[in-house]
Design an enzyme around this catalytic site. Structure first.
Site, PDB file in Angstrom:
ATOM      1  N   HIS A   1       3.020   1.295  -2.779  1.00  0.00           N
ATOM      2  CA  HIS A   1       1.597   1.316  -3.132  1.00  0.00           C
ATOM      3  C   HIS A   1       1.249   0.089  -3.987  1.00  0.00           C
ATOM      4  CE1 HIS A   1      -1.859   4.143  -4.732  1.00  0.00           C
ATOM      5  NE2 HIS A   1      -2.316   3.182  -3.968  1.00  0.00           N
TER       6      HIS A   1
ATOM      7  N   HIS B   1       5.722   4.983  -4.388  1.00  0.00           N
ATOM      8  CA  HIS B   1       4.862   4.410  -5.438  1.00  0.00           C
ATOM      9  C   HIS B   1       4.999   2.884  -5.446  1.00  0.00           C
ATOM     10  CE1 HIS B   1       3.497   8.061  -7.331  1.00  0.00           C
ATOM     11  NE2 HIS B   1       4.701   8.474  -7.674  1.00  0.00           N
TER      12      HIS B   1
ATOM     13  N   HIS C   1      10.639   8.878  -2.893  1.00  0.00           N
ATOM     14  CA  HIS C   1       9.372   9.159  -3.574  1.00  0.00           C
ATOM     15  C   HIS C   1       8.950   7.965  -4.439  1.00  0.00           C
ATOM     16  CE1 HIS C   1       6.555  11.890  -5.924  1.00  0.00           C
ATOM     17  NE2 HIS C   1       6.698  10.871  -6.761  1.00  0.00           N
ATOM     18  N   GLU C   2       9.851   7.549  -5.328  1.00  0.00           N
ATOM     19  CA  GLU C   2       9.497   6.441  -6.220  1.00  0.00           C
ATOM     20  C   GLU C   2       9.260   5.159  -5.417  1.00  0.00           C
ATOM     21  OE1 GLU C   2       8.553   7.199  -9.055  1.00  0.00           O
ATOM     22  OE2 GLU C   2       9.479   9.182  -9.126  1.00  0.00           O
TER      23      GLU C   2
HETATM   24 ZN   LIG Z   1       5.321  10.394  -8.272  1.00  0.00          ZN
END
Ligand SMILES: [Zn+2]
Length: 696
Positions: free
Chosen positions: A494, A491, A487-488
């Protein structure tokens, strides 16, 4: 003459280096990563003050410009102002979260009102606003790119939303509220950290360890040793310590004790109590929103999000709540049945949930975290996420040991594509008292282009609180923790793949209810058999995870989703209930919480994932009236992952290229829904989410 030329050449070549690393034009390090070992606490305040002074001067130059306001001389000049301030604030903010101490906290308390004043001095400056407004109103006259139009729109709206159009008296009121709010958030966070560190369950009798697996026991022994309690076993409120205890401890009384320690954080009527702060923040936010012409804080906060209105959020959360509650009730019934069968003469309580669901999981799927942990060694999991990023986006990750780090636990990687430098990624994984709870991703430098158009590459940081290694074992994660890393990492991608020009709209500067799309989509790859086969290797034998365990993981994927969904939704609804209030009022936090949860019929066996007094996301973390974002984004990520699935290839290069082009690279340069439709060709429905969670 000659002499003069030499002198000026000399002074050009030899920049005078300050001892304060922030005050030098560049950092003297590889890739200009902050020189952590040279940064001392006493460097922050002077750098902040200098940064504020520089930005004040830059703003003055914009205002006193005798030319008519243009995009170039006003919006662009404003977007590029305050670079020193950003530079120091990114370092200070990141370290104060990941590696704080009393000195940094003290500086933060001093800074908070100063920064609040500085921001207000800019956003409430009428001469500046009039110029911004003039450019905005004449925007059709300038030949602006899509990105520039967005920068202009964001800038103008942010001035209005920060009070630029208010009367002088109301501006004064707003300043006071902002200053108070910024101090309260700081206090909330400090109290929470102290409360989390302050609680320990100390076990000195081996019999009290009944049910706990050997690795959890040695982790607790290591914790005891590190706290100078040799021979004792210590459990903390950190998730990697607490959750296994709740899962495995046969001692119901101790489970209750530990879990009570957890859900009473900030609610102990001591000097670290957060109830009064929660009430004050809520009321000040209402006052602030009303001053700005909104009915409630939620109306204010949601206006610029995808959801747009509180009604839309309540309606959406209600839909999922209705689908999830019956599933959670069935999960309660199954656990109660097991309790009764074992002859336990008690009703299931919140601290029993992990213990009994784990038993059922073992019975039903012959699966538990302890079976899978050996295959989820942290280095392997990171290899796995790098592999996925390589297959999708052609990125390579090379470990670097020559780059400054702020703590020995940090691992640093250089990210490249086709041999070209993309950025730096730091990963910091284990809990410690100087780190706040949870997991997050930030940047010491965001991607953008400098004022001359030269690419500035990002320095990204990922922080988690994962199961640490012990004396004789490496860090072995649960499947959930592996998923958090992915998940991280989403980010981080991104930020790394951002390709915009203006600092104000680059990277992850997208609405809160869109920002979890890039992160949550990565979670879809973590347990895909094709991916597991690459990274999930036994830490001792190197054996690839057996296919029967992969099958079990797949089958158990939808297990316990009633609980997971309901505890999350309860917190999301609690957030919305506070922020949808339309009048300031006396708030008794315990009573407010109870009324709010009773209204939706939250079952007694489940506590909200966050209670008010430790809900850092909404009181200090920027998710106020925004905690719903995770499940809102799941509509997007579940549907977006389908785009890969539909091709029959989860690494489909064309889909990945489109995802990068339309979403990851765009930062905040376009409207989120437009970006999504450009990627997928249509708006997503709620179905993919419900199916993804096994609720349909
Ligand atoms: Zn998040």
């Amino acid at each position: 003459m000659i002499f003069a030329i030499c002198a000026s050449l000399f002074s050009c070549n030899k920049e005078e280096r300050s001892d304060n690393p922030f005050l030098n034009k560049t950092y003297d390090t590889p890739f200009e990563v902050p020189p952590f070992e040279k940064i001392k606490a006493e460097h922050y305040m002077p750098a902040y003050l200098k940064g504020m002074e520089e930005q004040r001067k830059e703003i003055k130059d914009i205002i006193t410009n005798s030319e008519e306001p243009t995009f170039e001389n006003t919006i662009k000049a404003y977007d590029y102002s305050g670079q020193l301030l950003t530079k120091v604030a990114r370092v200070f903010g990141s370290l104060n979260s990941a590696n704080t101490n009393d000195t940094l906290q003290k500086i933060n308390r001093e800074l908070s009102p100063l920064m609040s004043k500085h921001r207000d001095d800019i956003s409430l400056n009428d001469s500046l606003f009039q110029r911004v407004k003039s450019v905005y109103e004449n925007r059709d006259k300038f030949k602006l790119t899509v990105e520039e139009k967005k920068v202009l729109d964001e800038t103008y709206k942010s001035f209005v939303r920060n009070g630029a159009a208010l009367s002088p008296e109301d501006k004064d009121k707003l300043r006071k509220i902002n200053e108070e709010l910024s101090m309260l958030s700081v206090q909330f966070g400090e109290n929470l950290l102290a409360e989390t560190n302050g609680y320990k369950l100390i076990i000195d009798n081996e019999n009290d360890l009944s049910g706990l697996p050997e690795n959890i026991i040695s982790q607790a022994a290591a914790m005891g040793k590190s706290l100078k309690m040799e021979g004792k076993w210590v459990f903390t409120l950190q998730v990697p310590s607490m959750t296994p205890f709740l899962q495995y401890s046969d001692r119901r009384d101790l489970r209750e004790k530990l879990f009570t320690g957890y859900f009473m954080k900030g609610d102990n009527d001591n000097e670290r109590d957060n109830k009064a702060i929660v009430a004050k923040i809520t009321n000040l936010r209402i006052e602030r929103s009303k001053l700005l012409g909104y009915k409630s804080y939620a109306d204010f906060a949601l206006e610029r999000n995808m959801a747009k209105t509180p009604e839309k959020v309540f309606e959406f959360l209600g839909q999922v709540w209705a689908a999830a509650t019956p599933v959670a009730k069935a999960e309660v019934a199954a656990q109660q049945e097991l309790i009764n069968k074992e002859g336990g003469k008690f009703k299931l309580e919140p601290w029993d949930w992990w213990y009994y669901t784990d038993k059922i999981k073992r019975e039903k799927y012959n699966l538990s975290d302890e079976i899978t942990r050996p295959y989820f060694m942290i280095d392997n999991v990171m290899e796995g996420m790098f592999y996925v990023a390589n297959r999708l986006y052609g990125l390579s990750f090379t470990k670097r040991t020559d780059i400054p780090k702020y703590h020995p636990d940090v691992n640093t990687f250089e990210v490249t594509r086709e041999g070209k430098h993309v950025g730096i990624l730091m990963i910091d994984n284990y809990p410690r008292p100087s780190k706040r709870g949870g997991a997050w991703c930030g940047a010491y430098r965001g991607q953008s282009r400098d004022i001359k158009g030269k690419m500035i590459t990002p320095v990204v940081t990922m922080v988690t609180n994962s199961t640490p290694p012990t004396a004789d074992k490496p860090a072995l994660l649960t499947a959930d923790e592996a998923s958090t890393l992915f998940h991280e990492f989403g980010h981080a991608l991104h930020q790394l793949l951002s390709n915009s020009t203006y600092p104000g709209v680059s990277g992850t500067s997208v609405p809160r209810d869109f920002v979890e799309l890039p992160s949550q989509i990565m979670e879809h790859w973590v347990l895909e058999p094709e991916v597991l086969k690459v990274y999930a290797k036994h830490y001792q034998t190197g054996e690839i995870i057996p296919s029967d365990i992969v099958d079990k993981l797949d089958k158990a994927g939808k297990f316990n989703t009633g609980f997971v969904t309901v505890e999350y939704l309860a917190a999301a609804l609690l957030d919305m209930e506070y922020h949808a209030l339309t009048e300031p009022q006396e708030i008794d936090v315990r009573a407010f919480e109870k009324t709010a949860m009773d209204k939706y019929g939250l079952i007694a066996e489940i506590k909200p994932r966050y209670r008010s007094t430790y809900f850092n996301h909404i009181w200090a973390g920027g998710y106020s009236a925004g905690y719903y974002s995770y499940i809102w984004c799941e509509i997007l990520d579940a549907d977006a992952f389908q785009a890969f699935k539909e091709t029959g290839d989860i690494f489909n290069k064309e889909v990945a290229a489109k995802f990068e082009k339309e979403i990851l690279s765009k930062g905040g340069t376009r409207d989120p829904l437009e970006m999504y439709i450009a990627f997928r060709g249509k708006e997503p429905g709620i179905d993919a989410l419900l199916i993804n969670r096994g609720l349909k």
